[in-house]
Design a protein around this motif. Sequence first.
Motif, short mmCIF file in Angstrom:
data_model
loop_
_atom_site.label_atom_id
_atom_site.label_comp_id
_atom_site.label_asym_id
_atom_site.label_seq_id
_atom_site.Cartn_x
_atom_site.Cartn_y
_atom_site.Cartn_z
N ARG B 365 -6.23 1.00 -0.39
CA ARG B 365 -6.12 2.44 -0.69
C ARG B 365 -7.16 2.82 -1.74
O ARG B 365 -7.77 3.90 -1.67
CB ARG B 365 -4.72 2.76 -1.18
N GLN B 366 -7.35 1.94 -2.71
CA GLN B 366 -8.36 2.24 -3.74
C GLN B 366 -9.74 2.35 -3.09
O GLN B 366 -10.51 3.27 -3.41
CB GLN B 366 -8.37 1.14 -4.79
N SER B 371 -13.58 7.05 -1.81
CA SER B 371 -14.59 7.76 -1.01
C SER B 371 -14.16 9.18 -0.65
O SER B 371 -14.90 9.93 -0.04
CB SER B 371 -14.88 6.97 0.26
N LEU B 372 -12.91 9.52 -0.99
CA LEU B 372 -12.45 10.90 -0.70
C LEU B 372 -12.41 11.75 -1.97
O LEU B 372 -11.87 12.85 -1.98
CB LEU B 372 -11.04 10.87 -0.10
N THR B 392 -9.05 11.40 -12.48
CA THR B 392 -8.82 12.82 -12.20
C THR B 392 -7.95 13.02 -10.95
O THR B 392 -7.34 14.07 -10.78
CB THR B 392 -10.15 13.56 -11.98
N LEU B 393 -7.92 12.01 -10.10
CA LEU B 393 -7.14 12.16 -8.85
C LEU B 393 -5.63 11.88 -9.07
O LEU B 393 -4.77 12.57 -8.50
CB LEU B 393 -7.66 11.20 -7.78
N VAL B 394 -5.37 10.86 -9.86
CA VAL B 394 -3.97 10.44 -10.02
C VAL B 394 -3.22 11.43 -10.92
O VAL B 394 -3.70 11.79 -11.99
CB VAL B 394 -3.90 9.01 -10.60
N LYS B 477 -12.05 10.71 7.57
CA LYS B 477 -12.82 11.78 6.93
C LYS B 477 -13.06 12.93 7.89
O LYS B 477 -12.93 14.11 7.52
CB LYS B 477 -14.17 11.22 6.42
N ASP B 478 -13.39 12.58 9.13
CA ASP B 478 -13.64 13.62 10.14
C ASP B 478 -12.36 14.46 10.35
O ASP B 478 -12.39 15.68 10.44
CB ASP B 478 -14.03 13.00 11.48
N GLN B 479 -11.26 13.74 10.45
CA GLN B 479 -10.00 14.46 10.73
C GLN B 479 -9.58 15.34 9.55
O GLN B 479 -9.09 16.46 9.75
CB GLN B 479 -8.89 13.46 11.07
#
Lengths: 561, 603
Positions: B365-366, B371-372, B392-394, B477-479
């Motif tokens: 997951r990391q 990458s997102l 910043t994400l968590v 990523k596409d989805q």
Amino acid sequence: MKRRYPEKHNVLLVNITRLGDMLQATPTISGIKRENPHCRISVVVEKQFAEVCQWIPDIDEVISLDLTYVVKCLHRDGEGVLEAYRYFHDFIEDLRARKFDFSLNMASSSYTALILSLVGTPRMGGWTADEEGCRRIESDWARLFASSVFHQNRHFTSLNLVDVFRLSADVIDHPLNLMLQVSEEAKRRAQELIEECGFTSKGPLIAIQAGASQAKRQWRTEHFVSLIKKLVADTGARVILTGTKSELSIIDPIVSALDGCFGDGRVEVGVVAGKTSIPELAGVLQASDILITGDTGPMHIAVAVGTPVVAMFVASALGYETGPYGEGSVVVQATIGCGPCHPGKPCSTIECHDLISPNLIAELAQLRLRGPLSEIPRELSNPTAYRVFGTGFDRHGVWKLEPLDPFDRDPASPYREAYRRLWLEDLGGFVAGCTAKKGGMLQKRFGERGDPVAGLAELEELGVRGIDLLDRLLEAEGDLQVSPEKLREIADSMDRTDREIEQLGYHYAYLGLLVRMFVFAKENLQGYDVKDLSSQMRGVYEDLRRRSGLLGRYIHEELKG
Amino acid sequence: MSDFFEPNLKALARRFPEIARRLAFRDEVSSDVQSKVSSEGMIVVVREQPLDHPSHPRQAAQQWAIRACGSLQSRGDPVIVFGLGGGYHLEALVGEGVTDLAVYEPSWDVLRVAMESRDLSQLFDKLRAIWIDEIPTDLSGDRQLMTRSLSQTVFPEAWDELRRGLFAARGSEKLKPSVSILGPLQGGTLPILSYVQSALVRLGIRARPLNMSPWAAGYHQVGSLIGDKFRQQVAERNYVDFLSSVAVESVTHRPVDIFICLAQAPITIKALQQLRSMGIITVLWFVEDFRRFSYWQQFAPYFDFVFTIQKEPCISAMRQAGAPQVHYLPVACDPLVHAPMSLTPEEHRRWGSPVSFVGAGYHNRQQVFASLSHLPFKIWGTEWPVSRPFNTLVQEEGRRLAPEEYTKIFNATDININLHSSSERDGVDPFGDFVNPRTFELAAAGAFQLVDQRTLLPELFVPGEELVTFNSVPELKDQVAMYLSEPEKRLQSVRKGRERALNDHTYDTRMKQMLSVIYSTKYDHLAERQKNHPWTKLLTASKPFPELMKRLERGYGRGDDPSLDSLIAEISVGKGKLDDLDQELLFLHHVKQNMVLKKPGEG
């Protein structure tokens, strides 16, 4: 006297707790019979005390409730629950079928209250439960009982619980002692037991009940040993130790310590503990010249068979509440800041026991053996350690403790006497009058800032405010235009008033009893109709106002003498 | 074609049209199945093994029917017979007066050969039901199973399957076992404890959770006080030993019939042996990846049933380790917790995001989520790095969330990413098999999810219809980009996914499945315990007191113990009028609370 239900035809008394409680109910039972000679009296008792009831006069029927069986069943869970239910259901059905017209709960437990509620007689006294299962205390006298045993109020009570119960049953004419019949067979067996002791002296027969119901009420072994030595040395007494089989663990060390103390071949101490049934114990006590004891069941038995008692009240025991209900006994109450302590709390130091010396008890016993006491000698006076009282009755047949120590100045006494007068006059309709002797000292211990009745005027004022609020509420209830805000404002004011009343009761210790009566009365309003409830509540405030005024007056009179 | 077949088929079609229609399509019969002549008529033979008596089928069937009817209380009892054979025994049962007669025949060929060999038209008219080759789904009604041993010898597995199905149905109808569920000290499995308990209670089962999570702090304290690793392990084992004994003590004091351990529950082998010695059925629901943990290898033999969220090779490995019964049972959702919610604007601000992920920070997951990090993306959960980009994400300092909280996140998020964990591989695990709880929970919450493809997923949800899957990080990523720009496309899978989750994947369903498996082999054991259970005795004995009995039944239904406490539970003092029964029970309650048993003579 003010009486709610003087006439009784078919009476149910519920008294299922202990032997002592059963005996303390006897003046009420006999009193009911005296006042209603044709009535039938049935008594519900715990099975193990049913036998004792055979020896109590004026009981027509004993209905035993086997609570031990019930508890055993319940602890089994599963089918045991059903067995307990079936037993109790049948028990209640049986009681209902007897169509009692008056029932009185002589215990203050929640479960006995439910018995009364389930049986549902037309008239009830004492503890019962309302239709929602909440506690309901019928009659002012029963509420006085509840208020008096409320721990912080115990200092201000001087009415024996026997009388409070009796008056809650509206009984005036009653025997001035507890009642227990001793059969000839029991007397003969008692005599045999005494003879079996093989006493070598001919001195007075002194019974000693060494065991107590609670560890913290248990006087020390060495005190009993010293006491017996002195009694034997001074009077040549024959000392007989009474008690149950389980109390032999207390008695045996006393006997061992005395072994060989009195010289070869002399037998001065005998033990009948564990050998007597209750009638036989009564026989032994009847044959004795005096009983030395704590606040125990045998103390009540001795009183019931007419034997004088020297009774020590230590720890949680309070002579005013449960002292020997008869004339001519002696009560010694330990004087200690923490006493009487809470019955439910343990004590690891029990200093109050050492305030009462074996020497004092021996001296008092010897004095009492010579005849009823009216005063104790100056050398025995030590009111900072103990107080000594004699037991008797006032002109209304209400039991009272009379101080035997002329040097005793009990600061609570004027308050206690004022309360006694208040309850007898206000609840009972008796004319009690002031009891203070001339030249009494002004006591301020329970007031504040030099005012012995501090807080009382505020309490009276709050009673007036409550009456005013209720008048406004009753007026508003009849007014269709009244706004909800106005009703809410009155309700909030009442809430504040009640809170202030209760705060006064906590702040001034001597007001606790008066305030607790108010709280219990409020708790016992009955019904659902708002108007009716408001009227009842108005009466509760009115009682508070009136009693506050009376109490203030009586306290001043007691203080001035 | 024989003279019998067509009239028989007509009779069958009249009574059981679907069976007749399906039979008509099957005109090829295996050479294993044949008919033979006997002195009393034709019989059916499978691989040379006769399904009827070879010489006197009618007479033998008659004797069998008399014997079999001996087990019936009345001739109207519902009966299911295993095996059609030549039909002689069914005719004999009809002759004996059996009126509710059904038959299960494992082979279409046997049915066909029998219909070609004899006139069965009258028999078909007398049958209540006939099942061929498929175990009936509805076996309720307490049907008595009558077995033709000749058929049982030929089709032993089918017979076993039918027997299990019958007991499972009978158990569901008649058994009310009491169940304890032992939860883990901590971790993602913990909420399953309450889901399982709630589901069992909804099924009318008396279920008692043993929540061990308050002891977790003590477990951690061992580590903080003891530095040496070996000594620490010894102390931890002792701690688990203690917790285990607490669990055993709990069910000794309040006996249960079934003891379910969730994965990582603190239990020892000794405790499992003790439970078994008390006649308690031990169950492990191993809701973890069997490859990640190995402790199950020692424990497997001590569980009567092991349920796993993986199929092969997991099931074989568990059996190999000594587990007597291993069954596949995926996790699920609790519709009362995982549900669509109306959130306030403030809640939307706090919990919402265009893209979110809820879960622990495992290795893969990391890798993927770093990458997102350019997306409007929130990560919720524990064990995440504090370094960039995760700082910043968590959210909310990576604290552990309550189920109610993550349901709010599901509801407030446009796209919920559900990436199954892997400690070893980067990105999407190409060999991942089991389906995690989040998949079911997101679906039930009516939230849109993008979930990585798992081998066991298609049989639980239809990919593309009921949820959207991805096989790789680029695909993910596409989805994400596509579903962010076309929000209306998210709606369809959300609705269908929720329907599927609620229909097939609730903990209620899972518990039914688990109990069916248990009942299928332990019916008699549980029935015997139930017969001797204090509740059964209490309810029977309470019949003379109908009001009390009703109250007992409610307590039984609630899962209470058969005690006074259960009866008292419904009484509220000061909240309305109490009837006589209330007051009588209150009396008993007060007596129990206040009375100390005294010896005679104590005053």
